[in-house]
Write a protein that holds these residues in place. Structure first.
Motif, short mmCIF file in Angstrom:
data_model
loop_
_atom_site.label_atom_id
_atom_site.label_comp_id
_atom_site.label_asym_id
_atom_site.label_seq_id
_atom_site.Cartn_x
_atom_site.Cartn_y
_atom_site.Cartn_z
N LEU A 1 43.36 34.22 32.56
CA LEU A 1 42.72 34.59 33.89
C LEU A 1 43.86 34.54 34.93
O LEU A 1 43.13 35.30 35.81
CB LEU A 1 41.88 32.93 34.07
CG LEU A 1 41.12 32.76 33.24
CD1 LEU A 1 40.56 31.22 33.55
CD2 LEU A 1 39.58 33.55 33.91
N LEU A 2 44.49 34.24 34.36
CA LEU A 2 46.03 34.70 35.57
C LEU A 2 46.36 35.97 35.86
O LEU A 2 46.86 36.77 36.76
CB LEU A 2 47.48 34.18 34.98
CG LEU A 2 48.15 32.50 35.05
CD1 LEU A 2 48.04 31.86 34.54
CD2 LEU A 2 47.04 32.05 36.87
N LYS A 3 45.68 36.85 34.54
CA LYS A 3 46.24 38.57 35.02
C LYS A 3 45.23 38.65 35.58
O LYS A 3 45.32 39.86 36.64
CB LYS A 3 45.49 39.06 33.06
CG LYS A 3 47.11 39.17 32.34
CD LYS A 3 46.89 39.86 30.91
CE LYS A 3 46.12 41.66 31.15
NZ LYS A 3 45.81 41.49 29.81
N GLN B 1 44.48 42.38 37.82
CA GLN B 1 44.20 43.08 36.57
C GLN B 1 42.46 42.75 35.73
O GLN B 1 42.13 41.52 35.83
CB GLN B 1 45.00 42.76 34.93
CG GLN B 1 46.98 43.21 35.22
CD GLN B 1 46.85 44.56 35.24
OE1 GLN B 1 46.55 45.43 34.96
NE2 GLN B 1 48.13 44.71 35.68
N PHE B 2 42.28 43.82 35.59
CA PHE B 2 40.92 43.61 35.08
C PHE B 2 41.03 43.08 33.32
O PHE B 2 41.44 43.31 32.65
CB PHE B 2 39.93 45.09 34.83
CG PHE B 2 39.77 45.53 35.51
CD1 PHE B 2 39.14 45.38 36.51
CD2 PHE B 2 40.25 47.15 36.42
CE1 PHE B 2 38.40 45.78 38.14
CE2 PHE B 2 40.41 47.45 37.62
CZ PHE B 2 39.19 47.28 37.97
N CYS B 3 40.05 41.74 33.61
CA CYS B 3 40.74 41.20 32.06
C CYS B 3 38.45 40.75 32.04
O CYS B 3 38.90 39.92 32.61
CB CYS B 3 41.42 39.97 31.52
SG CYS B 3 41.62 39.08 33.07
N ASN B 4 38.80 40.04 30.70
CA ASN B 4 37.70 39.55 30.44
C ASN B 4 37.52 37.80 30.87
O ASN B 4 38.70 37.01 29.92
CB ASN B 4 37.31 39.48 28.37
CG ASN B 4 35.60 39.63 28.36
OD1 ASN B 4 35.70 38.85 29.17
ND2 ASN B 4 35.76 40.37 27.61
N THR C 1 39.86 40.50 44.58
CA THR C 1 40.68 40.04 43.20
C THR C 1 39.53 40.02 42.11
O THR C 1 38.15 39.81 41.94
CB THR C 1 40.63 38.37 42.87
OG1 THR C 1 41.77 38.42 44.22
CG2 THR C 1 41.37 37.98 41.62
N PRO C 2 40.11 41.20 41.23
CA PRO C 2 38.37 41.10 40.16
C PRO C 2 38.16 40.44 39.76
O PRO C 2 38.61 39.30 38.64
CB PRO C 2 39.61 42.31 39.24
CG PRO C 2 40.88 42.09 39.46
CD PRO C 2 41.27 41.31 40.32
N MET D 1 47.61 44.97 44.09
CA MET D 1 48.97 44.05 44.39
C MET D 1 48.69 42.77 43.06
O MET D 1 47.78 42.08 42.95
CB MET D 1 48.42 43.61 45.66
CG MET D 1 48.18 44.97 46.91
SD MET D 1 48.31 44.26 48.23
CE MET D 1 47.61 43.19 48.78
N ARG D 2 50.13 42.31 43.07
CA ARG D 2 49.79 40.90 42.81
C ARG D 2 49.96 39.54 43.74
O ARG D 2 50.81 39.66 44.73
CB ARG D 2 50.87 40.37 41.62
CG ARG D 2 51.66 42.07 40.18
CD ARG D 2 52.66 42.64 39.84
NE ARG D 2 54.03 42.11 40.71
CZ ARG D 2 54.94 41.91 40.88
NH1 ARG D 2 54.62 41.31 39.56
NH2 ARG D 2 56.74 42.47 41.51
N SER D 3 50.06 38.62 43.41
CA SER D 3 50.20 37.66 44.90
C SER D 3 51.95 37.29 44.57
O SER D 3 51.82 37.58 46.20
CB SER D 3 49.78 36.31 43.70
OG SER D 3 48.16 36.52 43.45
N ALA D 4 52.62 37.68 44.13
CA ALA D 4 53.67 37.69 44.13
C ALA D 4 54.04 38.13 44.96
O ALA D 4 55.53 38.54 45.32
CB ALA D 4 54.91 37.36 42.82
N ASP D 5 54.00 39.59 45.45
CA ASP D 5 53.91 40.61 46.18
C ASP D 5 54.04 40.17 47.17
O ASP D 5 54.20 40.96 48.90
CB ASP D 5 53.15 41.81 46.29
CG ASP D 5 53.39 42.30 44.65
OD1 ASP D 5 54.28 42.81 44.24
OD2 ASP D 5 51.89 43.60 44.50
N ASN D 6 53.45 39.25 48.29
CA ASN D 6 53.28 38.50 48.81
C ASN D 6 54.39 37.47 49.45
O ASN D 6 54.01 35.99 49.32
CB ASN D 6 51.93 37.80 49.27
CG ASN D 6 50.98 37.60 50.40
OD1 ASN D 6 52.59 37.89 52.01
ND2 ASN D 6 50.21 37.32 51.42
#
Ligand SMILES: Nc1ncnc2c1ncn2[C@@H]1O[C@H](COP(=O)(O)OP(=O)(O)OP(=O)(O)O)[C@@H](O)[C@H]1O
Ligand SMILES: [Mg+2]
Length: 450
Positions: free
Chosen positions: A239-241, A247-250, A188-189, A215-220
């Motif tokens: 943070l949820l992104k 996703q990479f985010c600050n 998880t980035p 992959m998204r958490s929802a894919d599992n």
């Protein structure tokens, strides 16, 4: 005892590396693939990209994808050595070995486990015994000197960036054996760390030797139904992104108390070290939702030993403080504006607190918000790397607020998400007792520090 007693039963005439495994590898590979969700499948099927990344949300199935990939790479490289890495030794044991063993068992893959000197699994495959080493990034230098076919890394973004950057080229240099040579990492980035540097930057995106799968958490489909809802309830959207979508985010500039770190600031002190100290109580007034942090001062540090959340009004708050103080002296540090107004008709909030025998320490007016934030930040960690604030682990709301309060677009600490109250309460106390200006008040040195 003869030399033969050391040899496994039924294997006496077998040459080293040779196997009598009757495993149907083709059927096994097909079965493993069939059980994966599409993101996992893309990750395990790519055996051509030299450096493969899997950036994914919490619970998206990263570790499971690594277990599948390690088996497939072992099958593609029978008789050669592979390695799986977790950030630390305890994670190797608690996460990887646990998940991997249940994976091997569910597919009835014959294996032998050896715990020492360092853990490894030998898969008994038709093309020969194939060893998978399990190592930590902390001790990455111990795999240098080996010839490996493949290396997989889990949660690589939680490895200290300097270690990950140093280890990575050295590990690539060890991929010298086997048929399918590959380095693949899942994580998880965590903002802009190894995953970003390796796959996200413009320069990285130009390079043909690497590829990133998301992959998204929802894919599992195997997650508990409320897993995502719970994350959504506890983290702010930026943070949820990262945590749900990979996703990479600050993750840091938005956090008001970005010097707060559970590893540094959450601890338990023996009660006898502070049992005779007066209680110092920071208080934030909000009708129907009063918050307080209760601390003790130990030399130059503050230790938070308790918290009160959602007290109904000032009287209820005062009674609760009195109950917890159990006869000890109490200094209160309320929001200074509580001297002007009241949550009760006849007396101000500060008068109510005083009527319970608490000694009021609040100044006539509140400091500017940014000074209050800065004084808490400085107590969390100052420029000399001194950490002077500790929070008991049962002060759960305080920890959450320190972790999750973010700045608004306008650049002010957010007051909508509900993470402000404990931090404000803490800020009144810290500003008054620990900021440089007040710490020196009354000493008469004539020096003022701003
Ligand atoms: N293809 C699959 N088949 C069956 N179960 C799966 C599959 N993928 C994931 N799971 C299950 O879903 C749960 C989460 O998967 P996993 O631990 O691999 O996710 P993760 O992304 O590594 O999570 P974390 O972010 O906590 O490290 C586990 O219980 C795992 O066994
Ligand atoms: Mg995992």
């Amino acid at each position: 005892m003869t030399i033969l007693s050391h040899i496994e039963k039924g294997s006496i005439l077998r040459r080293v590396g040779e196997s009598d495994s009757t495993l149907d590898v083709k059927a096994l590979v097909a079965q493993i693939k069939q059980d994966l969700h599409p993101g996992q499948l893309a990750f395990v099927e790519d055996e051509n990209t030299e450096i493969l990344g899997l950036s994914a949300g919490y619970g998206a199935g990263k570790t499971r994808a690594l277990a599948a990939k390690s088996c497939l790479l072992a099958i593609a490289n029978q008789g050669f050595l592979g390695c799986v890495m977790e950030p630390t030794g305890p994670l190797v044991r608690d996460i990887w070995m646990n998940d991997f063993e249940s994976f091997l068992e569910s597919y009835e893959i014959p294996y032998t486990f050896r715990a020492s000197p360092l853990p490894d699994y030998t898969l008994h495959l038709p093309g020969g015994d194939t060893k998978i080493l399990c190592r930590s990034f902390e001790s990455w230098s111990r795999i240098i000197g080996l010839n490996l076919a493949w290396v997989l890394a889990d949660e690589i973004d939680t490895v200290t960036p300097s270690i990950a950057q140093k280890a990575f080229p050295k590990i690539l240099g060890r991929l010298r054996a086997g048929n399918v040579r590959q380095f693949a990492a899942a994580s998880t980035p965590e903002g802009f760390r190894w995953m970003w540097n390796t796959f996200g930057t413009e320069e990285a995106q130009q390079r043909p030797d690497r590829k990133l799968i998301r992959m998204r958490s929802a894919d599992n489909p195997h997650l508990p139904p409320d897993f995502i809802e719970r994350l959504e309830a506890n983290y702010d959207p930026s943070l949820l992104k990262a945590y749900l979508e990979g996703q990479f985010c600050n993750l840091t500039t938005g956090q008001v108390y970005d010097r707060f770190d559970r590893a540094k600031h959450v601890s338990v002190l023996p009660e006898k070290e502070y049992e005779n100290e007066p209680l110092r109580v920071g208080i934030d007034f909000n009708i129907g939702n009063m918050s307080a942090v209760i601390g003790v001062r130990l030399n130059n540090s503050l230790y938070l030993i308790d918290e009160i959340k959602s007290a109904h009004d000032t009287d209820a708050m005062a009674q609760e403080i009195q109950r917890r103080a159990d006869g000890r002296q109490v200094y209160v540090y309320p929001d200074a504006s509580g001297g002007n107004r009241s949550t009760n008709a006849s007396r101000t909030d500060i008068q109510i607190l005083e009527s319970y025998g608490f000694s009021n320490q609040s100044p006539r007016a509140n400091p500017p918000v940014r000074d209050r934030v800065a004084s808490v930040q400085a107590l969390l960690e100052n420029g000399k790397a001194e950490v002077r604030l500790q929070v008991a682990p049962w002060c759960k709301r305080t920890i959450e607020c320190l972790e999750l309060q973010s700045y608004t677009e306008a650049g002010d600490p957010d007051k909508d998400a509900g993470y402000d109250h404990m931090n404000d309460a803490l800020g009144y106390l810290v500003y008054r007792d620990f900021s440089m200006i007040h710490a020196r008040a009354g000493r008469g040195t004539g020096i003022r520090l701003y």
